[in-house]
Design an enzyme around this catalytic site. Structure first.
Site, PDB file in Angstrom:
ATOM      1  N   GLU A   2      93.963  27.953 101.523  1.00 49.86           N
ATOM      2  CA  GLU A   2      95.329  28.037 101.008  1.00 49.86           C
ATOM      3  C   GLU A   2      95.500  29.137  99.957  1.00 49.86           C
ATOM      4  OE1 GLU A   2      97.738  26.469 102.250  1.00 49.86           O
ATOM      5  OE2 GLU A   2      99.355  26.741 100.795  1.00 49.86           O
ATOM      6  N   ASP A   3      94.575  29.243  99.048  1.00 52.09           N
ATOM      7  CA  ASP A   3      94.785  30.139  97.902  1.00 52.09           C
ATOM      8  C   ASP A   3      93.947  31.413  97.912  1.00 52.09           C
ATOM      9  OD1 ASP A   3      96.740  28.533  96.576  1.00 52.09           O
ATOM     10  OD2 ASP A   3      95.139  27.120  96.143  1.00 52.09           O
TER      11      ASP A   3
ATOM     12  N   ASP B  91      90.816  16.850  93.020  1.00 47.00           N
ATOM     13  CA  ASP B  91      91.635  18.049  92.799  1.00 47.00           C
ATOM     14  C   ASP B  91      92.803  17.708  91.879  1.00 47.00           C
ATOM     15  OD1 ASP B  91      93.042  20.567  93.385  1.00 47.00           O
ATOM     16  OD2 ASP B  91      94.260  19.386  94.778  1.00 47.00           O
TER      17      ASP B  91
ATOM     18  N   HIS C 234      87.821  23.739  98.611  1.00 44.15           N
ATOM     19  CA  HIS C 234      89.068  23.099  99.045  1.00 44.15           C
ATOM     20  C   HIS C 234      90.296  23.996  98.973  1.00 44.15           C
ATOM     21  CE1 HIS C 234      89.985  22.042  94.766  1.00 44.15           C
ATOM     22  NE2 HIS C 234      91.238  22.084  95.200  1.00 44.15           N
TER      23      HIS C 234
HETATM   24 MN    MN Z   1      93.060  22.625  94.089  1.00 46.96          MN
END
Ligand code: MN
Length: 508
Positions: A76-77, A138, A72
């Protein structure tokens, strides 16, 4: 750090080979993608992903959701391209990971008027309920580690959890998640009240717990005598935050709250539930007006149970909750868990599994169903038989889809939710245009609008806005509304402002 094996073991329905392969592949992919990254706690970033996966497994989710949970944060990261996710794991997982990524960009600014819009928006953007559930898992892990986050951020995150995430978990009927999210956020949002409630509960707990155990035994005896066997009992302590809310409603009168501790009786069938209720009432006198039949009349979030409050005969009062095993599972894990809907495994999502991945999951096969007699897929370099089998699985109609549709129907018949570039939510009627958006923000912005961008691209002013659009208005000192806008604008507010402007700037 949870090992792959631990995650698979936690799953309610053990995955078959293809499910296990998919989870194995995403596990290693995520580990590689986040290599070297650390959390504020000093733990490796990967730990956050395995913990998220564990929560999803406990919630009874299937391999696709768990795989998406592991991935997930990879867009993004870890800077993984969504095309890569699609190539390696297929369209469906890409869709889920992108959905979670988008939700992560929503910001809660604490403004009261945004709260409901934001909740609705979450559901709108989630399209697929699984996106929302991954996001909740999350958030749960982030809340469990909130003490490591910078002080200034803690309160904002906790407040957002109380206002947005916990109510969503409740609405989805995932009581287990809702309770933990609330109780983790509570001390950060209302530290003083938290201490007060904790004290009250501690005291009450000591008073009642031995009493409760006695009562529980008496109930079991009474029920066995009247022929109800095969029951399961336990008790539950009310969550701190939920107790706090109730105390506030009751002017902090703890004696007026009867359900701090409740005995639960879990029986096989619905008929047993009513039989148990009758038996209990024949042994103890019920408190008038406190018998609640949530089986005949479920709560809006789907919760079903019978509740009654009884005089225990020694001056105290106790709540008893009676439910079937199905109802119990639903109450803890949400209505969707009950449907046992099968995720359709997308053949694309695992066909890229290299032999290395396949070997990784091989030792885990004991958790899954055995191969249906055919030769081991490992022995050939070809597409394994079980992968070909996959193509035949039909999705079938599942109630899960109906459920999300139902939720959305409530919310979205007539509204769209769009953002400012900063992430604030603007809630407009359907078919609204950038003109409506501009006036919804401020009449000055509308009156000086020179153009609009949607998703970074210049668009014409009659463009119809869609859920999730990011809208940016360009303003110029000398720009002004035209009478054409009256035909384009959808909201009364925009029309009113345009008319006023045109009236005030009439040329003769
Ligand atoms: Mn997360």
């Amino acid at each position: 750090m949870a090992t792959l094996e631990e995650i698979l073991k936690l799953m309610k329905n053990p995955p078959d080979e293809k499910g296990a392969a998919l989870i194995a592949k995403s596990y290693h992919f995520a580990e590689e993608a986040h290599k070297g990254q650390k959390r504020f706690s000093g733990d490796s970033y990967f730990l956050h992903l395995t913990e998220t996966a564990k929560i999803l497994a406990i919630l009874g989710k299937g391999p696709i959701t768990i795989a998406a949970g592991l991935l997930h944060d990879s867009i993004e990261d870890a800077g993984v391209a969504s095309e890569t996710i699609e190539k390696e794991f297929g369209k469906e997982i890409k869709f889920l990971v992108e959905g979670v990524t988008k939700l992560g960009k929503l910001r809660y600014r604490g403004a009261e008027r945004y709260v409901e819009s934001l909740r609705k928006l979450f559901v709108a953007m989630s399209q697929d309920l699984r996106v929302l559930i991954i996001k909740l898992a999350d958030r749960l892990h982030n809340m469990r580690t909130l003490q490591y986050v910078r002080k200034e951020k803690q309160k904002r995150i906790a407040l957002e959890t109380l206002e947005i995430y916990a109510p969503l978990a409740y609405r989805l009927g995932i009581r287990k998640l809702n309770r933990e999210l609330e109780d983790l956020a509570f001390p950060f949002v209302h530290p003083e009240d938290y201490k007060k409630v904790e004290e009250i509960l501690k005291k009450k707990h000591r008073e009642t717990i031995s009493h409760l155990e006695k009562l529980r035994k008496t109930i079991v005896k009474g029920l066995t005598k009247s022929g109800v066997t095969n029951i399961h009992t336990d008790y539950r302590v009310k969550g701190l935050y939920s107790l706090y809310k109730k105390l506030e409603r009751k002017n902090w009168d703890i004696d007026g709250i009867y359900d701090i501790l409740a005995v639960r009786v879990i029986v096989p069938t619905i008929e047993d539930c009513y039989r148990v209720l009758g038996t209990i009432h024949s042994i103890w006198r019920p408190l008038p007006g406190r018998i609640k039949d949530y089986i005949a009349f479920p709560k809006p979030n789907g919760y079903r149970s019978l509740h009654t409050t009884i005089f225990t005969g020694d001056g105290s009062i106790m709540e008893i909750q009676i439910r079937s095993e199905d109802m119990h599972r639903e109450a803890e894990y949400g209505v969707v868990s009950h449907f046992g809907y099968k995720e359709k495994l997308d053949i694309d999502s695992i066909k890229n599994a290299t032999m290395a991945w396949v070997k990784q999951f091989l030792p885990l096969l004991s958790f899954g169903e055995k191969l249906n007699g055919s030769a081991s897929p490992i022995s050939t370099g070809d597409v394994p038989a079980w992968l070909r089998e996959l193509a035949k699985i039909e999705s079938g109609k599942n109630q899960h889809e109906d459920f999300i549709k139902e939720i959305k129907a409530d919310f979205f018949k007539t509204r769209v939710f769009v953002f400012t570039p900063k992430g604030d939510v603007v809630d407009l009627p359907t078919d609204s245009t950038p003109i409506d958006f501009a006036y919804a923000i401020h009449s000055d912005i509308g009156d000086h609008m020179a153009g609009a961008k949607v998703g970074g691209k210049l668009v014409s002013l009659d463009t119809v806005l869609k859920n999730g659009d990011i809208v940016e208005i360009r303003v110029k000192e000398n720009a002004k509304p035209s009478s054409k806008w009256l035909d384009i604008a959808k909201t009364t507010m925009a029309k009113k402002h345009i008319k006023t402007y045109l009236e005030n700037h009439k040329r003769f």
